[in-house]
Motif scaffolding. Structure first.
Motif, short mmCIF file in Angstrom:
data_model
loop_
_atom_site.label_atom_id
_atom_site.label_comp_id
_atom_site.label_asym_id
_atom_site.label_seq_id
_atom_site.Cartn_x
_atom_site.Cartn_y
_atom_site.Cartn_z
N ALA A 149 0.84 -1.20 0.00
CA ALA A 149 0.00 0.00 0.00
C ALA A 149 0.88 1.25 0.00
O ALA A 149 0.61 2.22 -0.72
N THR A 150 1.93 1.23 0.79
CA THR A 150 2.87 2.36 0.81
C THR A 150 3.60 2.49 -0.51
O THR A 150 3.73 3.59 -1.07
N LYS A 151 4.07 1.38 -1.04
CA LYS A 151 4.84 1.39 -2.28
C LYS A 151 4.04 1.96 -3.44
O LYS A 151 4.59 2.72 -4.27
N TYR A 152 2.76 1.62 -3.52
CA TYR A 152 1.95 2.02 -4.67
C TYR A 152 1.00 3.18 -4.37
O TYR A 152 0.17 3.52 -5.21
N GLY A 153 1.14 3.79 -3.21
CA GLY A 153 0.33 4.95 -2.89
C GLY A 153 -1.15 4.66 -2.73
O GLY A 153 -1.99 5.50 -3.05
N ALA A 154 -1.48 3.47 -2.24
CA ALA A 154 -2.87 3.07 -2.07
C ALA A 154 -3.40 3.51 -0.70
O ALA A 154 -2.64 3.69 0.25
N VAL A 155 -4.70 3.67 -0.63
CA VAL A 155 -5.36 3.90 0.65
C VAL A 155 -5.43 2.55 1.37
O VAL A 155 -5.85 1.55 0.79
N LEU A 156 -4.99 2.50 2.62
CA LEU A 156 -5.02 1.25 3.38
C LEU A 156 -6.14 1.27 4.40
O LEU A 156 -6.23 2.18 5.23
N VAL A 157 -7.00 0.27 4.33
CA VAL A 157 -7.99 0.04 5.38
C VAL A 157 -7.45 -1.13 6.20
O VAL A 157 -7.49 -2.28 5.77
N ASP A 158 -6.90 -0.80 7.36
CA ASP A 158 -6.21 -1.81 8.17
C ASP A 158 -7.23 -2.58 9.01
O ASP A 158 -7.30 -2.48 10.23
N TYR A 159 -7.99 -3.37 8.30
CA TYR A 159 -9.08 -4.18 8.89
C TYR A 159 -8.59 -5.01 10.07
O TYR A 159 -9.29 -5.19 11.06
N ALA A 160 -7.37 -5.50 9.98
CA ALA A 160 -6.82 -6.34 11.04
C ALA A 160 -6.71 -5.61 12.36
O ALA A 160 -6.66 -6.24 13.42
N ALA A 161 -6.66 -4.27 12.32
CA ALA A 161 -6.45 -3.48 13.53
C ALA A 161 -7.74 -2.94 14.13
O ALA A 161 -7.70 -2.20 15.11
N PHE A 162 -8.90 -3.28 13.55
CA PHE A 162 -10.16 -2.72 14.02
C PHE A 162 -10.64 -3.47 15.26
O PHE A 162 -11.14 -4.60 15.18
N ALA A 163 -10.55 -2.83 16.41
CA ALA A 163 -10.93 -3.47 17.67
C ALA A 163 -12.41 -3.81 17.71
O ALA A 163 -12.82 -4.72 18.45
N ALA A 164 -13.23 -3.10 16.93
CA ALA A 164 -14.68 -3.35 16.96
C ALA A 164 -15.01 -4.79 16.61
O ALA A 164 -16.02 -5.34 17.07
N TYR A 165 -14.14 -5.45 15.82
CA TYR A 165 -14.44 -6.81 15.37
C TYR A 165 -14.15 -7.88 16.42
O TYR A 165 -14.31 -9.07 16.14
N THR A 166 -13.78 -7.45 17.61
CA THR A 166 -13.75 -8.41 18.72
C THR A 166 -15.17 -8.68 19.22
O THR A 166 -15.38 -9.62 20.00
N ASN A 167 -16.12 -7.88 18.77
CA ASN A 167 -17.52 -8.06 19.16
C ASN A 167 -18.14 -9.15 18.30
O ASN A 167 -18.20 -9.03 17.07
N PRO A 168 -18.63 -10.23 18.90
CA PRO A 168 -19.17 -11.36 18.12
C PRO A 168 -20.31 -10.99 17.20
O PRO A 168 -20.54 -11.66 16.19
N ARG A 169 -21.06 -9.92 17.51
CA ARG A 169 -22.22 -9.61 16.68
C ARG A 169 -21.82 -9.06 15.32
O ARG A 169 -22.66 -8.92 14.44
#
Length: 277
Positions: A149-169
């Motif tokens: 993402a850095t190399k090609y100037g892309a927008v990164l959505v760092d889904y892996a870092a979203f704490a909200a997804y610890t919520n089972p719902r």
């Protein structure tokens, strides 16, 4: 981040982008998903946006390269989202250097279009301790996605870092795909990064107490019976859930600012003029 003029949004990938986990009987393939919501928000903010979604569940990188890449480029998009590689990471015997080499082929070609390019890391889904080795592969894959993402100037959505997804719902019953709430939350996060106004709200609900031993055992039995065993059977047969499916929006459609894509599906409004052919 996006100019306040209508453009063309093309989504590539697998079940994550197709919308699996967010059922809708009124839309193609019976799902909606975060990408549809993003397209609708774009059209509400700046009428005239067009949208194509080429993603199909279960696709590996080699399929996306062969079946989606050049089709997407030919559409002359101004916005592209790409989530790919998660299924390859989960396949036994695959190597991260090989996966990232194929992934970079996709990214480099899409970056050449000059479109705003959005990439995603992959979430560590907590389904079973037995999948520990896959977590290590996923971490290496995510590191590679961030670097590209850095190399090609892309927008990164760092889904892996979203704490909200610890919520089972935010997860569906198969524990691998986002629920409707999960898709809505992801759409809101992407729109925020693109600086596109939207009305998608994530309601934080108090979590219920954890299940008792009997309830937990019952849920594990249902999960294994309904999801794990059928998945294993498909792998043995060499089939996938996407084998007989077509892309949900294979050609650019002009998204109605009101009532969105359901209006297109209901009235079968023709696709946008094929200026890309």
């Amino acid at each position: 981040m996006l100019q306040k003029v209508p453009g063309r949004y093309v989504a590539l990938g697998d079940s994550f982008t197709e919308g699996v986990g967010d059922p809708s009987q009124h839309l193609p393939n019976g799902v909606r998903g975060w990408a549809d919501r993003v397209a609708e928000a774009l059209a509400r903010d700046t009428p005239g946006w067009e949208y194509a979604n080429l993603a199909i569940r279960s696709k590996r990188l080699r399929h996306i390269i062969a079946e989606q890449l050049e089709t997407a480029v030919a559409m002359k998009p101004t916005l592209i989202t790409l989530y790919a590689g998660g299924n390859d990471v989960m396949d036994l015997g695959t190597r991260i250097p090989d996966i990232l080499a194929q992934y970079e082929l996709l990214v480099a070609r899409l970056a050449q279009t000059g479109a705003t390019l959005v990439l995603f890391t992959g979430y560590d889904v907590e389904v079973s301790p037995l999948l520990g080795p896959l977590r290590r592969k996923n971490h290496a894959y995510n590191d590679g996605v961030r670097a590209l993402a850095t190399k090609y100037g892309a927008v990164l959505v760092d889904y892996a870092a979203f704490a909200a997804y610890t919520n089972p719902r935010l997860w569906g019953p198969d524990r691998l795909h986002m629920s409707k709430a999960g898709h809505k939350y992801l759409a809101s996060q992407l729109l925020d990064r693109l600086d596109v106004p939207h009305g998608i709200a994530f309601k934080h609900k108090d979590r219920r107490p954890g299940p008792g031993a009997r309830e937990w055992a019952r849920s594990q039995y249902v999960w294994v019976t309904d999801w794990v065993l059928p998945l294993a059977a498909r792998k043995v047969r060499g089939t996938t859930l996407g084998d007989d499916l077509s892309p949900r929006w294979p050609e650019p459609v002009r998204v109605p600012p009101k009532k969105g894509l359901k209006k297109l599906a209901r009235h079968k409004i023709p696709t946008a003029p094929q200026l890309w052919s």
